[in-house]
Design a protein around this motif. Structure first.
Motif, PDB file in Angstrom:
ATOM      1  N   GLY A 202     -19.632  58.552 -29.753  1.00 12.34           N
ATOM      2  CA  GLY A 202     -19.363  59.281 -28.553  1.00 12.34           C
ATOM      3  C   GLY A 202     -18.637  57.526 -28.752  1.00 12.34           C
ATOM      4  O   GLY A 202     -19.422  56.803 -28.343  1.00 12.34           O
ATOM      5  N   PHE A 203     -18.570  57.474 -26.985  1.00 13.17           N
ATOM      6  CA  PHE A 203     -18.042  56.984 -25.784  1.00 13.17           C
ATOM      7  C   PHE A 203     -18.999  57.035 -24.751  1.00 13.17           C
ATOM      8  O   PHE A 203     -18.986  57.832 -24.072  1.00 13.17           O
ATOM      9  N   ARG A 204     -18.934  55.450 -23.788  1.00 14.78           N
ATOM     10  CA  ARG A 204     -19.242  55.889 -22.723  1.00 14.78           C
ATOM     11  C   ARG A 204     -18.256  55.408 -22.021  1.00 14.78           C
ATOM     12  O   ARG A 204     -17.981  53.975 -22.154  1.00 14.78           O
ATOM     13  N   ILE A 205     -17.501  55.850 -20.877  1.00 11.57           N
ATOM     14  CA  ILE A 205     -16.121  54.942 -20.351  1.00 11.57           C
ATOM     15  C   ILE A 205     -16.418  53.763 -19.483  1.00 11.57           C
ATOM     16  O   ILE A 205     -16.735  55.156 -17.740  1.00 11.57           O
ATOM     17  N   ASP A 206     -16.312  52.727 -19.394  1.00 15.66           N
ATOM     18  CA  ASP A 206     -16.263  52.445 -18.148  1.00 15.66           C
ATOM     19  C   ASP A 206     -15.374  52.823 -16.752  1.00 15.66           C
ATOM     20  O   ASP A 206     -14.327  52.683 -17.824  1.00 15.66           O
ATOM     21  N   VAL A 207     -15.446  52.981 -15.554  1.00 18.63           N
ATOM     22  CA  VAL A 207     -14.860  52.883 -14.464  1.00 18.63           C
ATOM     23  C   VAL A 207     -13.914  53.913 -15.018  1.00 18.63           C
ATOM     24  O   VAL A 207     -12.889  53.560 -14.695  1.00 18.63           O
ATOM     25  N   ALA A 208     -13.926  55.050 -15.345  1.00 20.24           N
ATOM     26  CA  ALA A 208     -13.363  56.209 -15.692  1.00 20.24           C
ATOM     27  C   ALA A 208     -12.568  56.781 -14.984  1.00 20.24           C
ATOM     28  O   ALA A 208     -11.117  57.544 -15.810  1.00 20.24           O
ATOM     29  N   ASP A 209     -12.212  56.172 -13.845  1.00 21.11           N
ATOM     30  CA  ASP A 209     -11.643  56.967 -12.479  1.00 21.11           C
ATOM     31  C   ASP A 209     -10.835  56.051 -12.257  1.00 21.11           C
ATOM     32  O   ASP A 209     -10.248  55.467 -10.898  1.00 21.11           O
ATOM     33  N   SER A 210     -10.780  54.681 -12.580  1.00 20.93           N
ATOM     34  CA  SER A 210      -9.951  53.421 -12.918  1.00 20.93           C
ATOM     35  C   SER A 210      -8.481  52.939 -13.055  1.00 20.93           C
ATOM     36  O   SER A 210      -7.599  52.247 -12.980  1.00 20.93           O
ATOM     37  N   MET A 211      -8.309  53.805 -14.105  1.00 19.91           N
ATOM     38  CA  MET A 211      -7.415  53.226 -15.230  1.00 19.91           C
ATOM     39  C   MET A 211      -5.656  53.771 -14.165  1.00 19.91           C
ATOM     40  O   MET A 211      -4.701  52.622 -14.414  1.00 19.91           O
ATOM     41  N   ALA A 212      -5.531  55.040 -13.585  1.00 20.69           N
ATOM     42  CA  ALA A 212      -4.012  55.024 -13.099  1.00 20.69           C
ATOM     43  C   ALA A 212      -4.009  54.637 -11.524  1.00 20.69           C
ATOM     44  O   ALA A 212      -5.121  54.536 -11.190  1.00 20.69           O
ATOM     45  N   LYS A 213      -3.619  53.932 -11.891  1.00 23.28           N
ATOM     46  CA  LYS A 213      -2.640  53.218 -10.586  1.00 23.28           C
ATOM     47  C   LYS A 213      -1.415  54.044  -9.884  1.00 23.28           C
ATOM     48  O   LYS A 213      -0.292  54.228 -10.274  1.00 23.28           O
ATOM     49  N   ASP A 214      -1.412  54.253  -8.386  1.00 23.23           N
ATOM     50  CA  ASP A 214      -0.345  54.465  -7.422  1.00 23.23           C
ATOM     51  C   ASP A 214       0.682  53.056  -7.495  1.00 23.23           C
ATOM     52  O   ASP A 214       1.091  51.618  -7.382  1.00 23.23           O
ATOM     53  N   PRO A 215       1.728  53.346  -8.231  1.00 23.45           N
ATOM     54  CA  PRO A 215       2.453  52.624  -9.158  1.00 23.45           C
ATOM     55  C   PRO A 215       4.098  51.957  -7.293  1.00 23.45           C
ATOM     56  O   PRO A 215       4.281  51.444  -7.233  1.00 23.45           O
ATOM     57  N   THR A 216       3.620  52.567  -6.594  1.00 25.89           N
ATOM     58  CA  THR A 216       3.273  52.497  -5.939  1.00 25.89           C
ATOM     59  C   THR A 216       3.125  51.094  -4.927  1.00 25.89           C
ATOM     60  O   THR A 216       3.661  50.206  -3.869  1.00 25.89           O
ATOM     61  N   LEU A 217       1.933  50.890  -5.074  1.00 23.54           N
ATOM     62  CA  LEU A 217       1.361  49.348  -4.899  1.00 23.54           C
ATOM     63  C   LEU A 217       1.315  49.247  -3.635  1.00 23.54           C
ATOM     64  O   LEU A 217       1.516  48.220  -2.313  1.00 23.54           O
ATOM     65  N   PRO A 218       0.454  50.336  -2.396  1.00 20.71           N
ATOM     66  CA  PRO A 218       0.416  50.650  -0.814  1.00 20.71           C
ATOM     67  C   PRO A 218      -0.688  50.219  -1.289  1.00 20.71           C
ATOM     68  O   PRO A 218      -1.411  49.526  -1.849  1.00 20.71           O
ATOM     69  N   ASP A 219      -0.364  49.228   0.902  1.00 17.09           N
ATOM     70  CA  ASP A 219      -2.080  48.443   0.911  1.00 17.09           C
ATOM     71  C   ASP A 219      -3.377  49.695   1.085  1.00 17.09           C
ATOM     72  O   ASP A 219      -2.903  50.712   1.260  1.00 17.09           O
ATOM     73  N   VAL A 220      -4.609  49.154   1.321  1.00 16.83           N
ATOM     74  CA  VAL A 220      -5.347  49.860   0.767  1.00 16.83           C
ATOM     75  C   VAL A 220      -5.752  49.126   3.255  1.00 16.83           C
ATOM     76  O   VAL A 220      -5.848  48.396   3.223  1.00 16.83           O
ATOM     77  N   PRO A 221      -6.143  50.635   3.478  1.00 15.19           N
ATOM     78  CA  PRO A 221      -6.857  50.429   5.166  1.00 15.19           C
ATOM     79  C   PRO A 221      -8.443  49.281   4.755  1.00 15.19           C
ATOM     80  O   PRO A 221      -9.002  48.839   4.086  1.00 15.19           O
ATOM     81  N   LEU A 222      -8.176  48.750   6.085  1.00 17.13           N
ATOM     82  CA  LEU A 222      -8.790  47.919   6.954  1.00 17.13           C
ATOM     83  C   LEU A 222     -10.233  48.341   7.498  1.00 17.13           C
ATOM     84  O   LEU A 222     -10.470  49.000   7.895  1.00 17.13           O
ATOM     85  N   LYS A 223     -11.567  47.510   6.499  1.00 18.61           N
ATOM     86  CA  LYS A 223     -12.617  47.986   7.411  1.00 18.61           C
ATOM     87  C   LYS A 223     -13.473  46.893   8.177  1.00 18.61           C
ATOM     88  O   LYS A 223     -13.340  45.807   6.758  1.00 18.61           O
ATOM     89  N   ASP A 224     -14.061  46.740   9.285  1.00 16.22           N
ATOM     90  CA  ASP A 224     -14.320  45.767   9.459  1.00 16.22           C
ATOM     91  C   ASP A 224     -13.242  44.922   9.518  1.00 16.22           C
ATOM     92  O   ASP A 224     -14.002  43.378   8.875  1.00 16.22           O
ATOM     93  N   GLY A 225     -12.538  44.929   9.279  1.00 17.26           N
ATOM     94  CA  GLY A 225     -11.486  43.239   9.326  1.00 17.26           C
ATOM     95  C   GLY A 225     -10.702  43.024   8.024  1.00 17.26           C
ATOM     96  O   GLY A 225     -10.123  42.393   7.443  1.00 17.26           O
ATOM     97  N   GLN A 226     -11.830  43.814   7.073  1.00 24.44           N
ATOM     98  CA  GLN A 226     -11.464  43.353   5.633  1.00 24.44           C
ATOM     99  C   GLN A 226     -10.692  44.873   4.826  1.00 24.44           C
ATOM    100  O   GLN A 226     -10.985  45.495   4.927  1.00 24.44           O
ATOM    101  N   PRO A 227      -9.935  44.345   3.530  1.00 23.98           N
ATOM    102  CA  PRO A 227      -9.556  45.577   2.832  1.00 23.98           C
ATOM    103  C   PRO A 227     -11.147  46.348   2.176  1.00 23.98           C
ATOM    104  O   PRO A 227     -12.083  45.667   1.226  1.00 23.98           O
ATOM    105  N   THR A 228     -10.829  47.833   2.492  1.00 24.46           N
ATOM    106  CA  THR A 228     -11.760  48.889   1.791  1.00 24.46           C
ATOM    107  C   THR A 228     -11.699  48.889   0.338  1.00 24.46           C
ATOM    108  O   THR A 228     -10.698  48.690  -0.081  1.00 24.46           O
ATOM    109  N   ARG A 229     -12.520  49.247  -0.080  1.00 24.38           N
ATOM    110  CA  ARG A 229     -12.958  49.393  -1.810  1.00 24.38           C
ATOM    111  C   ARG A 229     -13.528  51.098  -2.120  1.00 24.38           C
ATOM    112  O   ARG A 229     -14.176  51.027  -2.990  1.00 24.38           O
ATOM    113  N   GLU A 230     -13.692  50.891  -0.309  1.00 22.18           N
ATOM    114  CA  GLU A 230     -14.102  52.529  -0.695  1.00 22.18           C
ATOM    115  C   GLU A 230     -13.340  53.536  -1.053  1.00 22.18           C
ATOM    116  O   GLU A 230     -12.158  53.843  -1.162  1.00 22.18           O
ATOM    117  N   LYS A 231     -13.872  54.692  -2.562  1.00 20.66           N
ATOM    118  CA  LYS A 231     -13.163  55.919  -2.984  1.00 20.66           C
ATOM    119  C   LYS A 231     -12.457  56.383  -1.923  1.00 20.66           C
ATOM    120  O   LYS A 231     -12.825  58.012  -2.154  1.00 20.66           O
TER     121      LYS A 231
END
Length: 545
Positions: A202-231
């Motif tokens: 079997g396989f352990r899937i690295d960052v299994a929640d990240s492969m698909a992207k929104d093709p419209t490429l919207p920006d992410v919100p800011l948190k404390d003035g910086q783009p957030t990495r929150e999921k």
């Protein structure tokens, strides 16, 4: 839901205890200071004696090693530092002979900038079919296409000489695959079959929640003035709906092998998602088999909080027919002995600057091990946790290898403290990590002589022998592994107590006072010596009812 007693043997993964091997740091057979495949082979009897059901080997592929092997340049071979593909074949065969299954890492979100397809993309130019396999985009006014942040610091887009930008959600050396492209889909189908056909379980899937992207490429919100990495729900590069289509395709491939003598091939997802309702979507019947539960890893040493996490996890996974998969540490996190020895507000941060009580941490780590191994479902052990190794938080700056150190401008030390090579024996570094006195790729502390596998094997009260005893009992007791639990509602405040049929009870005292031992037939195992009929503070006990 079918209980553990009536499940077929082929469902081994639902209750398996899996040992994570970080190959550079496990065992060095050729004496070059770096762990290798033959080193793992030499230590398979140790793992069999420990009592694990399977091993998961972190990336062993050819790689520039700019992110510990998670920058893959060839998915169908072995890093020359780890020897050869023939050695990997021998490892799989020898592990199977000892009753140990083998899982390996799959890194599908990104590859290395040394991968032939990415090098071809750089050479091919704008608008080429080669670039379409990745996320190449034009910016505007010298700015990147989006404000997305990278995991290791800085932005997630890198500009190249012709003015285009490529996406790298992690290090600059790790360009993201475009999973909307049929070439990428077909390539990973072939990679799965390549390793399944070689006997990998079997396989352990690295960052299994990240492969698909929104093709419209919207920006992410800011948190404390910086783009957030929150999921957050709707994040354009995490937990996108399209990721489930990928997993369903892979599950169908794994199921092709279900009727082979070796049995089914399986997947475990690395997906740092909360709450558990979101994680449960990854382990539905036609998707991945299991997923790491990181909420327990991030949880404070607090009875109320732990119970809430355990309940929320099990209820949501059982609802989709999946087992829970518990984990206390891994190669990306501070070892839990150190985590449990510090103020909970700083448990996951503050390497090298937050005061840590390692004696308290070890006591809690022993209790946590019995808690983890008593819970329903599967469990993972990170190499060295069975020895009670602490995080190495004072590595010399010149030895730091994690890309976080460079990308953060030398402000975040990164994950190297959990990746220090294992001490096997002897009184001083390199502690028999290899056959020579050559110091390993990361320096080991001078005070680890009492923590070697050799030293602990000879101490009946050691952390290692606690794990051995717990794994033996877990394998033999019909109440352990997959199944259900029932909380003992009469347990005092600060005490986790639950029963599992038939005839098993686990008691963990997280209160500030010794707790009464409940009625029982005999004591199976305790993390600390009991004080008469009392369970000491920060101790756990397994009871036969």
């Amino acid at each position: 839901m079918t209980d553990a007693a009536t499940r077929p043997v082929d469902d081994w993964w639902r209750s398996a205890v899996v040992y994570q091997v970080y190959p550079r740091s496990f065992a060095d057979a050729n004496g070059d200071g770096v762990g290798d495949v033959d080193g793992i082979r030499a230590r398979l009897p140790y793992l069999a004696d420990l009592g694990v059901d399977a091993i998961w080997i972190s990336p062993w592929y050819p790689s520039p090693l700019l992110d510990g092997g998670y920058d893959v340049s060839d998915y169908r071979d072995i890093n020359p530092d780890f020897v050869t593909l023939a050695d990997a074949d021998a490892l799989i065969e020898e592990a199977h002979a000892l009753g140990i299954r083998v899982l390996i890492d799959l890194v599908p979100n990104h590859c290395s900038w040394e991968h032939p397809w990415f090098k071809a993309a750089l050479e091919a130019g704008k608008g080429s079919p080669e670039r379409a396999r990745f996320w190449f985009r034009d910016g505007e006014d010298g700015q990147p296409p989006t404000n997305w942040p990278a995991a290791f610091g800085g932005g997630a887009w890198q500009q190249i000489d012709d003015g285009q930008w490529y996406l790298h959600l992690f290090d600059i050396s790790q360009p993201d695959w475009n999973w909307d492209h049929p070439d990428v889909i077909a390539e990973f189908d072939a990679i799965l079959r390549f390793w399944f056909d070689r006997g990998v379980d079997g396989f352990r899937i690295d960052v299994a929640d990240s492969m698909a992207k929104d093709p419209t490429l919207p920006d992410v919100p800011l948190k404390d003035g910086q783009p957030t990495r929150e999921k957050y729900v709707g994040n354009p590069f995490y937990d996108q709906p399209g990721v489930h289509t990928i997993h369903q395709r892979w599950r169908a491939i794994a199921d092709e092998y279900a009727d082979t003598p070796q049995g089914p091939r399986v997947f475990v997802a690395e997906a740092w998602l909360s709450p558990a309702e979101r994680l449960a979507q990854y382990v539905r019947a036609d998707e991945l088999h299991s997923a790491f539960n990181f909420d327990v890893l991030r949880c404070s040493w607090d009875a109320k909080e732990l119970r809430e996490v355990i309940d929320h996890t099990t209820e949501n996974l059982w609802a989709v027919g999946a087992p829970a998969t518990w984990v206390l540490s891994n190669h990306d996190t501070i070892r839990h002995r150190s985590r449990y020895g510090r103020d909970q507000r700083d448990a996951l941060e503050g390497a090298g600057v937050v005061p840590t009580n390692l004696e308290l941490g070890l006591r809690r780590a022993r209790a946590a091990a019995l808690l983890e191994l008593a819970l329903p479902g599967g469990a993972y052990i990170y190499q060295g946790d069975e020895l009670g190794l602490p995080e190495v938080e004072d590595l010399p700056e010149e030895s730091l290898d994690d890309p976080t150190w460079e990308r953060s401008g030398h402000t975040v030390r990164g994950r190297d403290g959990a990746r220090v090579p294992i001490p096997w024996g002897g009184a001083e570094p390199p502690y028999e990590f290899g056959p020579s006195d050559l110091q390993p790729w990361l320096p080991q502390p001078d005070n680890w002589a009492a923590l070697t596998a050799e030293a602990e094997a000879g101490d009946p009260d050691s952390h290692l022998n606690l794990y051995k005893a717990a794994l033996r009992i877990r394998r033999e007791h019909p109440g352990l592994g997959e199944g259900r639990l029932a909380w003992d509602e009469d347990a005092p405040a600060g005490v986790l107590s639950f029963t599992r049929d038939p005839g098993f009870r686990c008691v963990v005292n997280l209160s500030e006072h010794p707790a009464d031992l409940p009625p029982h037939a005999n004591i199976l195992l305790a993390s600390e010596p009991l004080a008469g009929d009392k369970v000491p503070v920060d101790a756990a006990v397994w009871l036969q009812l």
